[in-house]
Design a protein around this motif. Structure first.
Motif, short mmCIF file in Angstrom:
data_model
loop_
_atom_site.label_atom_id
_atom_site.label_comp_id
_atom_site.label_asym_id
_atom_site.label_seq_id
_atom_site.Cartn_x
_atom_site.Cartn_y
_atom_site.Cartn_z
N GLY A 1 0.78 -1.18 0.05
CA GLY A 1 0.01 -0.01 0.13
C GLY A 1 0.75 1.23 -0.20
N VAL A 2 1.97 1.42 0.88
CA VAL A 2 2.71 2.59 0.89
C VAL A 2 3.37 2.70 -0.39
CG1 VAL A 2 4.73 3.44 2.09
CG2 VAL A 2 3.20 2.24 3.41
N GLY A 3 3.98 1.78 -0.97
CA GLY A 3 4.78 1.87 -2.32
C GLY A 3 4.08 2.12 -3.39
N LEU A 4 2.85 1.74 -3.53
CA LEU A 4 2.01 1.85 -4.67
C LEU A 4 1.54 3.20 -4.72
CD1 LEU A 4 -0.29 -1.30 -4.67
CD2 LEU A 4 1.68 -0.53 -6.43
N ILE A 5 1.23 3.95 -3.46
CA ILE A 5 0.84 5.30 -3.43
C ILE A 5 1.82 6.36 -3.41
CG2 ILE A 5 0.11 7.16 -1.81
CD1 ILE A 5 -1.84 5.08 -0.54
N ALA A 6 3.30 5.81 -3.06
CA ALA A 6 4.51 6.53 -3.24
C ALA A 6 4.91 6.84 -4.59
CB ALA A 6 5.55 6.09 -2.29
N ILE A 7 4.75 5.43 -5.39
CA ILE A 7 4.88 5.76 -6.75
C ILE A 7 4.30 6.78 -7.55
CG2 ILE A 7 4.74 4.21 -9.27
CD1 ILE A 7 5.31 1.81 -7.52
N GLN A 8 2.82 6.94 -7.41
CA GLN A 8 2.08 7.62 -7.97
C GLN A 8 2.39 9.18 -7.57
OE1 GLN A 8 -2.39 6.10 -8.28
NE2 GLN A 8 -1.25 4.50 -7.03
N LEU A 9 2.61 9.26 -6.36
CA LEU A 9 2.71 10.61 -5.92
C LEU A 9 4.25 11.25 -6.37
CD1 LEU A 9 1.89 10.52 -1.96
CD2 LEU A 9 0.64 11.71 -3.94
N ALA A 10 4.99 10.34 -6.52
CA ALA A 10 6.38 10.67 -7.15
C ALA A 10 6.42 10.86 -8.51
CB ALA A 10 7.28 9.39 -6.93
N ARG A 11 5.69 10.34 -9.56
CA ARG A 11 5.24 10.64 -10.99
C ARG A 11 4.62 11.91 -11.04
NH1 ARG A 11 5.64 7.04 -15.15
NH2 ARG A 11 5.27 8.99 -16.13
N SER A 12 3.53 12.13 -9.98
CA SER A 12 3.09 13.43 -10.25
C SER A 12 3.84 14.75 -9.84
CB SER A 12 1.70 13.63 -9.33
OG SER A 12 2.34 13.47 -7.91
N MET A 13 4.98 14.32 -9.08
CA MET A 13 6.02 15.30 -8.68
C MET A 13 7.02 15.43 -9.94
SD MET A 13 6.33 14.36 -4.67
CE MET A 13 7.72 15.49 -4.41
N GLY A 14 7.12 14.70 -10.82
CA GLY A 14 8.31 14.60 -11.71
C GLY A 14 9.26 13.99 -11.43
N LEU A 15 9.36 12.82 -10.59
CA LEU A 15 10.51 12.19 -10.35
C LEU A 15 10.67 10.93 -11.37
CD1 LEU A 15 9.91 13.42 -7.58
CD2 LEU A 15 11.15 11.34 -6.66
N THR A 16 11.84 10.43 -11.45
CA THR A 16 12.04 9.02 -12.03
C THR A 16 11.98 8.08 -11.11
OG1 THR A 16 13.41 10.08 -13.85
CG2 THR A 16 13.56 7.79 -13.57
N VAL A 17 11.06 7.10 -11.42
CA VAL A 17 10.92 5.85 -10.36
C VAL A 17 11.18 4.61 -10.74
CG1 VAL A 17 9.21 4.91 -9.08
CG2 VAL A 17 8.73 7.29 -9.50
N VAL A 18 12.09 3.98 -10.01
CA VAL A 18 12.38 2.47 -10.35
C VAL A 18 11.99 1.75 -8.99
CG1 VAL A 18 14.43 0.81 -10.22
CG2 VAL A 18 14.55 2.96 -11.44
N ALA A 19 11.36 0.70 -9.17
CA ALA A 19 10.50 -0.01 -7.92
C ALA A 19 10.71 -1.66 -8.08
CB ALA A 19 9.01 0.26 -7.97
N THR A 20 10.66 -2.16 -7.15
CA THR A 20 10.80 -3.71 -7.07
C THR A 20 9.58 -4.26 -6.24
OG1 THR A 20 11.97 -4.13 -4.82
CG2 THR A 20 13.07 -3.24 -6.87
N ALA A 21 9.44 -5.50 -6.89
CA ALA A 21 8.32 -6.37 -6.09
C ALA A 21 8.80 -7.65 -6.01
CB ALA A 21 7.06 -6.52 -6.78
N GLY A 22 8.22 -8.80 -5.37
CA GLY A 22 8.59 -10.17 -5.24
C GLY A 22 8.14 -10.94 -6.04
N GLN A 23 7.10 -10.87 -6.87
CA GLN A 23 6.43 -11.56 -7.93
C GLN A 23 6.35 -10.85 -9.19
OE1 GLN A 23 5.86 -14.94 -7.43
NE2 GLN A 23 6.72 -14.82 -5.31
N LYS A 24 6.10 -11.68 -10.26
CA LYS A 24 5.91 -11.15 -11.67
C LYS A 24 4.79 -10.15 -11.58
CE LYS A 24 4.98 -12.32 -16.50
NZ LYS A 24 5.00 -13.68 -17.53
N ALA A 25 3.75 -10.52 -10.96
CA ALA A 25 2.06 -9.78 -10.91
C ALA A 25 2.53 -8.46 -10.18
CB ALA A 25 1.16 -10.55 -10.34
#
Length: 357
Positions: free
Chosen positions: A157-181
């Motif tokens: 939940g935290v990461g998914l919101i942080a990604i969206q906030l970061a994109r709206s602020m103009g950041l380049t975002v690299v993110a990981t997860a533990g499964q393909k989905a």
């Protein structure tokens, strides 16, 4: 006649079976409080730790879990002028008896107007993860437009919101997860690059895409040494989660003059919370933030809401409970899967089907 409500009540700590739906007194409203008729309840992993007695300190019993919910203002205290009965709101603070209920009382300053285009389920899934994401990214991470952000474990939940906030602020975002989905999920909400942190050699790709001005870490006892290695000079490594101790090389901090910063939501000031809520509400209203919800259950099924978390598994996304259908949205799922947030709904009604990525 005395007004009554319903709530999940636990009289002992233990497994999901200690959560029981009971008839309770309607919460009395203080002068500076509002009573919310709950439509959706956000479910957070920490609530499972409280339920099981593994949070470090046990709750005072009897206990009703939950902090996050959304619904309609039922009544207001005499000093409250900012809200009125009938207003649609989401909450971001301590609730009495707890948000796993049909009605709960909160401070008026912790009840926020829900934009008309936003569902109760989305509002319920916002409080704790949304405020944590904002605090990690903006308040503690001091992210700026043009910065490069790495989120080590972003499908929750935290990461998914942080990604969206970061994109709206103009950041380049690299993110990981533990499964393909989960990797597909982080990319679908805006990550420029999504990587599987359980795959061999993933960290070489992380290094190649760096260095990073801000790193958000959700499992510091496992990953902090790696985070220090990929942080840019004068970068900020922000810790939002850890499950033990860690060994690091302080030289990584010295040579790049890095800051390691912790996030603890209850440390935020009222001014900081007001700023965060304003940003989150605006992002909801303009569509730049869309909470991901994987599962909706009824409050009567509240025991089910924490089953994955109680197994001490890592998850992605969020659940919701619904009181009069009480719905629960799951924000994370077992290692074998990856799902979104959960929500519970209050009240009777049909059980909604799970939505999985």
């Amino acid at each position: 006649m005395k007004q009554m409500s319903k709530a999940i009540v636990m009289t002992e700590t233990g497994g999901p079976e200690v959560l029981r739906l009971c008839e309770v007194d309607m919460p009395a409203v203080g002068d500076d409080e509002v009573c919310v008729k709950v439509h959706s309840i956000g479910v957070n992993p920490v609530e499972t730790y409280w339920r099981s007695g593994t949070a470090g300190r046990n709750p005072k019993l009897p206990y009703t879990p939950g902090k996050d919910c959304a619904g309609v203002v039922h009544s207001v205290g005499k000093n409250v002028g900012s809200l009125k009965p009938g207003d649609r709101v989401f909450t971001s603070g301590v609730a009495r008896p707890g948000s796993y209920s049909h009605h709960c009382a909160v401070k008026a300053s912790d009840a926020h107007i829900l934009p008309p285009n936003v569902s109760f389920d989305a509002g319920a899934s916002l409080g704790t993860p949304g405020l944590t994401a904002y605090r990690a990214l903006v308040t503690r991470g001091e992210a700026q437009p043009g910065d490069k952000l790495f989120i080590h474990g972003a499908s929750g939940g935290v990461g998914l919101i942080a990604i969206q906030l970061a994109r709206s602020m103009g950041l380049t975002v690299v993110a990981t997860a533990g499964q393909k989905a989960g990797v597909e999920l982080v990319k679908s909400v805006g990550a420029h690059h999504g990587l599987n942190h359980n795959s061999n050699g993933y960290f070489k790709e992380v290094e190649a895409l760096g260095p990073y001005n801000v790193v958000i870490e959700v499992l510091a006892n496992v990953n902090l040494d790696k985070d220090l290695a990929v942080a840019a000079k004068k970068g900020r490594v922000v810790i939002v989660g850890s499950r033990g101790t860690v060994s690091i090389n302080p030289r990584d901090i010295m040579t790049k003059e890095l800051d390691i910063r912790g996030v603890f939501l209850t440390a935020q000031t009222e001014a900081q919370k007001k700023e965060a809520v304003a940003c989150l509400t605006q992002a909801l209203a303009d569509g730049s933030l869309k909470p991901v919800i994987s599962e909706v259950l009824s409050l009567e099924d509240g025991q089910t809401a924490g089953e994955g978390w109680s197994a001490q598994i890592f998850y992605t996304k969020r659940r919701c409970l619904l009181p009069n259908l009480v719905s629960l949205r799951r924000r994370a799922i077992p290692l074998a899967m990856t799902s979104s947030s959960s929500t519970m709904r209050t009240g009777r009604g049909p059980k909604l089907k799970s939505k999985r990525p």
